[in-house]
Design a protein around this motif. Structure first.
Motif, short mmCIF file in Angstrom:
data_model
loop_
_atom_site.label_atom_id
_atom_site.label_comp_id
_atom_site.label_asym_id
_atom_site.label_seq_id
_atom_site.Cartn_x
_atom_site.Cartn_y
_atom_site.Cartn_z
N SER A 269 0.84 -1.21 0.00
CA SER A 269 0.00 0.00 0.00
C SER A 269 0.87 1.25 0.00
O SER A 269 1.91 1.30 0.65
N ILE A 271 0.20 3.83 1.56
CA ILE A 271 0.19 4.41 2.91
C ILE A 271 1.51 4.15 3.63
O ILE A 271 1.94 4.95 4.46
N ALA A 308 -1.56 0.43 6.50
CA ALA A 308 -1.15 0.09 5.14
C ALA A 308 -1.49 -1.36 4.81
O ALA A 308 -1.92 -1.67 3.69
#
Length: 446
Positions: A269, A271, A308
């Motif tokens: 991810s 993130i 994430a």
């Protein structure tokens, strides 16, 4: 059962369990005198200042030192009412336990939404038992305890696509510590890349401006030397930047250790990129403590990697149970929460009991020079200076409490011993001695 009540019952077990564990372990460590002046004593002095409507002065740093001249953390003032009711270092430890446990609520809620109740609970516990969070529990108190729930709230909103809420939860991080400006800026960049261009650009600009002003204007204005002390160590001094960032190779373990609690799935991810500024700052530092997995430095990165992981759309529920198994296995290797099931950890050593008896001889409200081991236990009732920096020519506390044998902080044991042996020549008389402690007093004139 009404939906709000059902949601409450789903959310409460994980944070309540974690709060009980965090509180028990951290308070027990303090009771066993395993906390220290650096940093629990320093933060206790600062919060005590706020509670008494004074500046957050930390005499352990140096006489009259305003702690906002070291790091920018006005959020600590929120603890003043609690400290006013319960003036003790334990107040800070319990507050930290509550904040860290609170951060598990948004992570567990998001995990439950995407993986179901049982798997969500497992992942919430895996988060709460992660080595980064445990590092903060096991090492005194630090202002970053406020950053952890704020990041968890912000990033779980980001994973749901709620961009305005993401920004609003991120902004208070600027009041926690100046280095959080880099994290807020990274969140702004990610918002920009995910489609909220104006909001992301505005958040990035505010964070960058705030970070610049804090380290160049605000903190130096409150520092006795007029500087931001950590800026000097951040400079490259003509070194090869890649070598400084990547060498020694021990630094390579840190990124891998951060991803390990999520079975490396957080790397799927974007993130996870929010952790990059913090990682770069730590790996750039010449202080090797920043490169490892000890202390409290990685607590703020645990909400990043676990959110994430969930943002990566992990579907298999066994992944959550596997993450919990990893957290439990890692705990068993010697992380702080292992002490919760270690009987010997709950037995207060007899030298600690004797030491408490000796320290009780010091009248409340007097000035004390104490070494790093005893300072945290004294800051709520006394004005405490650090031994062996004090006694000095300008500061001569009436009492001096030192370890026997001498400790190794902040100076080597040999230097601490030499300073202790010099006390009689400076007019101090040995008042009490017991295994682990010597207490000296400066007789009043006449």
């Amino acid at each position: 059962m009404p939906t709000p009540l059902r949601r409450l019952l789903v959310r409460l077990p994980v944070p309540l369990t974690l709060f009980a564990l965090y509180t028990a372990v951290s308070v027990n460590r303090h009771r066993s005198m395993l906390t220290s002046g650096f940093d629990l004593g320093i933060f206790t002095q600062a919060v005590r200042g706020y509670a008494e409507l004074r500046a957050p002065v930390a005499e352990l740093k140096s006489p009259g030192f305003a702690l906002l001249g070291d790091h920018f953390h006005p959020v600590l003032a929120l603890l003043a009412p609690l400290y006013r009711l319960w003036p003790s270092p334990v107040t800070l430890l319990v507050a930290q336990a509550a904040l860290l446990a609170l951060s598990a609520v948004p992570v567990t809620t998001l995990a439950t939404e995407r993986l179901g109740r049982l798997a969500g609970t497992s992942l919430g516990l895996a988060y709460g038992l992660s080595w980064g969070i445990q590092g903060a529990v096991g090492f005194d108190f630090h202002e970053i305890a406020f950053a952890v729930p704020l990041l968890a709230m912000s990033l779980t909103r980001l994973a749901r696509g709620h961009h305005l809420a993401t920004a609003l939860w991120a902004l208070p991080l600027l009041l926690v510590k100046e280095d959080q400006a880099a994290t807020v800026a990274a969140i702004g960049v990610l918002l920009l890349l995910r489609g909220s261009r104006r909001l992301g650009a505005a958040l990035t600009a505010v964070a960058a401006l705030a970070g610049f002003l804090l380290i160049t204007v605000v903190i130096p204005a409150m520092n006795p030397l007029g500087t931001y002390e950590y800026l000097h160590s951040a400079r490259g001094h003509g070194e090869n930047p890649f070598a400084r960032l990547l060498l020694p190779l021990d630094k390579a373990w840190l990124p891998l250790a951060l991803l390990a609690p999520t079975l490396l799935l957080a790397a799927r991810s974007s993130i996870a990129l929010i952790a990059v500024p913090t990682l770069l700052l730590r790996m750039w530092s010449a202080n090797e403590s920043y490169w490892g997995t000890g202390f409290h430095y990685s607590a703020v990165l645990m909400p990043v990697v676990f959110t994430a992981m969930l943002d990566a759309r992990v579907r298999h529920r066994l992944i959550a149970h596997a993450a919990l198994a990893v957290a439990l296995a890692w705990t068993a290797t010697g992380l702080p929460l292992r002490e919760a099931v270690t009987p010997d950890a709950w037995r207060v050593p007899s030298p600690v009991t004797t030491t408490e008896t000796v320290l009780a001889l010091i009248p409340e409200g007097t000035a004390v020079a104490a070494d790093n081991r005893f300072a945290a236990a004294l800051t709520a009732r006394h004005t405490v200076y650090l031994f062996p920096t004090h006694p000095s020519q300008g500061i001569r506390p009436e009492w001096v409490a030192v370890s026997d044998p001498p400790g190794r902080s902040p100076l080597p044991a040999a230097e601490n011993l030499a300073a202790r042996e010099a006390l009689p020549g400076r007019g101090y008389l040995l008042v009490a001695g017991a295994p682990g402690i010597r207490l000296y007093r400066l007789p009043p004139p006449g």
